[in-house]
Enzyme design. Structure first.
Site, mmCIF file in Angstrom:
data_model
loop_
_atom_site.group_PDB
_atom_site.id
_atom_site.type_symbol
_atom_site.label_atom_id
_atom_site.label_comp_id
_atom_site.label_asym_id
_atom_site.label_seq_id
_atom_site.Cartn_x
_atom_site.Cartn_y
_atom_site.Cartn_z
ATOM 1 N N MET A 1 2.765 4.103 -10.772
ATOM 2 C CA MET A 1 2.146 5.033 -11.737
ATOM 3 C C MET A 1 3.230 5.830 -12.436
ATOM 4 S SD MET A 1 -1.055 6.517 -9.572
ATOM 5 C CE MET A 1 -2.167 5.456 -8.657
ATOM 6 N N HIS B 1 1.235 -3.623 -9.157
ATOM 7 C CA HIS B 1 0.231 -3.205 -10.139
ATOM 8 C C HIS B 1 0.841 -2.098 -10.991
ATOM 9 C CE1 HIS B 1 -3.955 -1.107 -10.709
ATOM 10 N NE2 HIS B 1 -3.472 -1.580 -11.849
ATOM 11 N N MET C 1 0.691 0.539 -13.490
ATOM 12 C CA MET C 1 -0.139 1.458 -14.288
ATOM 13 C C MET C 1 0.816 2.284 -15.127
ATOM 14 S SD MET C 1 -2.891 2.403 -11.343
ATOM 15 C CE MET C 1 -1.813 1.815 -10.056
ATOM 16 N N ASP D 1 1.245 0.132 -6.046
ATOM 17 C CA ASP D 1 0.722 0.833 -7.224
ATOM 18 C C ASP D 1 1.803 1.669 -7.898
ATOM 19 O OD1 ASP D 1 -2.112 0.192 -7.392
ATOM 20 O OD2 ASP D 1 -2.281 1.167 -5.439
ATOM 21 N N HIS E 1 -0.100 -4.563 -1.783
ATOM 22 C CA HIS E 1 -0.357 -4.076 -3.143
ATOM 23 C C HIS E 1 0.496 -2.833 -3.392
ATOM 24 C CE1 HIS E 1 -3.022 -3.770 -6.701
ATOM 25 N NE2 HIS E 1 -2.998 -2.453 -6.504
ATOM 26 N N ASP F 1 -9.977 -3.768 -7.262
ATOM 27 C CA ASP F 1 -9.144 -2.621 -6.881
ATOM 28 C C ASP F 1 -9.881 -1.309 -7.110
ATOM 29 O OD1 ASP F 1 -7.048 -0.960 -6.266
ATOM 30 O OD2 ASP F 1 -5.772 -1.574 -7.945
ATOM 31 N N SER G 1 -2.914 -1.194 0.042
ATOM 32 C CA SER G 1 -2.110 -0.552 -0.996
ATOM 33 C C SER G 1 -1.278 0.576 -0.399
ATOM 34 C CB SER G 1 -3.029 0.026 -2.077
ATOM 35 O OG SER G 1 -2.299 0.941 -2.864
ATOM 36 N N MET H 1 -10.440 -3.409 -12.112
ATOM 37 C CA MET H 1 -10.448 -2.053 -11.561
ATOM 38 C C MET H 1 -11.903 -1.613 -11.371
ATOM 39 S SD MET H 1 -7.260 -1.008 -11.215
ATOM 40 C CE MET H 1 -7.769 0.588 -10.632
HETATM 41 C C1 DX5 Z 1 -5.886 3.207 -8.019
HETATM 42 C C2 DX5 Z 1 -5.012 2.122 -7.451
HETATM 43 C C3 DX5 Z 1 -5.555 1.494 -6.216
HETATM 44 C C4 DX5 Z 1 -5.690 2.416 -5.057
HETATM 45 C C5 DX5 Z 1 -6.966 2.087 -4.378
HETATM 46 O O1 DX5 Z 1 -5.493 3.550 -9.282
HETATM 47 O O2 DX5 Z 1 -4.777 1.090 -8.388
HETATM 48 O O3 DX5 Z 1 -4.811 0.336 -5.846
HETATM 49 O O4 DX5 Z 1 -4.667 2.295 -4.103
HETATM 50 O O5 DX5 Z 1 -7.222 3.044 -3.430
HETATM 51 P P1 DX5 Z 1 -8.620 3.126 -2.705
HETATM 52 O O6 DX5 Z 1 -8.762 1.858 -1.904
HETATM 53 O O7 DX5 Z 1 -8.510 4.341 -1.869
HETATM 54 O O8 DX5 Z 1 -9.681 3.226 -3.749
HETATM 55 ZN ZN ZN Z 2 -3.815 -0.844 -7.642
#
Ligand code: DX5
Ligand code: ZN
Length: 220
Positions: free
Chosen positions: A36, A65, A67, A34, A32, A174, A7, A136
């Site tokens: 946000m 992903h 969020m 992320d 991946h 994840d 990620s 998650m």
């Molecule tokens: C968290 C993200 C993850 C994050 C995981 O909200 O969706 O994808 O990158 O990070 P680690 O592997 O450090 O838990």
């Molecule tokens: Zn993620």
């Protein structure tokens, strides 16, 4: 065999291109991403522009992903940017079915994600159309958290449902995936595991991936 998806959340945002090249050169299939929005989760990361900018440097499968609240307002930009999979949260929209349909209609893959407090039963009617289910194993929003072990029961449950109903989704995990937890993730039956801080925190990323794969291999 369980595949690893680094990620970019955990790389230095001052040098995203270097991080993408690093993952690509290891021969990994998935990246991946992320997204946000500061609303669904407290932090803000990046939007479709970054996805578009890095798309021209790699053929890796972009697993976006989202969020974000109201993913229906954002999916077009990510499709246009070159996402291969767009995963949205069950908790983020009322009209989940419609959004998934819209993603699929463009020819790319759609994923559904559930936070630790959401049971698999909440997405049962949608599993038929899902290409990926993202379980998650931390509360979304930050990298570097500890994997919540009980969430892995959902992986087992999703695997049973897939077999029973002859569905075809991939099961992705994840949050908190590292050298200590990878065997639990593999044993639960996941197909994909996102790894953020463990991967980007590793001094030797090639050695890290080889060790993760060795641990996964022991579970087969
Ligand atoms: C968290 C993200 C993850 C994050 C995981 O909200 O969706 O994808 O990158 O990070 P680690 O592997 O450090 O838990
Ligand atoms: Zn993620």
């Amino acid at each position: 065999m369980l595949k690893l998806a680094p990620s970019v959340l955990s790389c230095s945002f001052a040098n995203v291109k270097k991080a993408v090249d690093e993952v690509d050169s290891l021969g990994l299939e998935y990246l991946h991403l992320d997204v946000m929005d500061g609303c669904f989760v407290p932090e803000i990361t990046f939007g479709a522009k970054l996805v578009k900018d890095i798309r021209r440097y790699t053929d890796m499968t972009f697993d976006c992903h989202l969020m974000t609240v109201r993913p229906e307002d954002k999916i077009d930009a990510f499709i246009e940017a070159g996402a291969d999979i767009i995963t949205i949260h069950q908790e983020a929209t009322v009209h989940l079915h419609r959004v998934l349909q819209r993603i699929k209609a463009t020819g790319i893959k759609c994923g559904i994600s559930i936070v630790p407090s959401t049971p698999v039963s909440a997405i049962m009617p949608l599993l038929e159309m899902a290409d990926l289910v993202l379980v998650m194993t931390v509360n979304p929003g930050y990298g570097g958290q500890k994997l919540i072990q009980s969430c892995l029961d959902k992986v087992v449950e999703l695997k049973e449902i897939r077999e029973r109903e002859d569905y075809s989704y991939l099961i992705s995990v994840d949050g908190g995936v590292n050298l200590t937890t990878i065997q639990d993730v593999a044993t639960a039956g996941a197909d994909l595991a996102v790894t953020g801080s463990a991967f980007f925190g590793a001094e030797d990323k090639d050695a890290f991936i080889r060790e993760m794969n060795r641990l996964i291999g022991e579970c087969v």
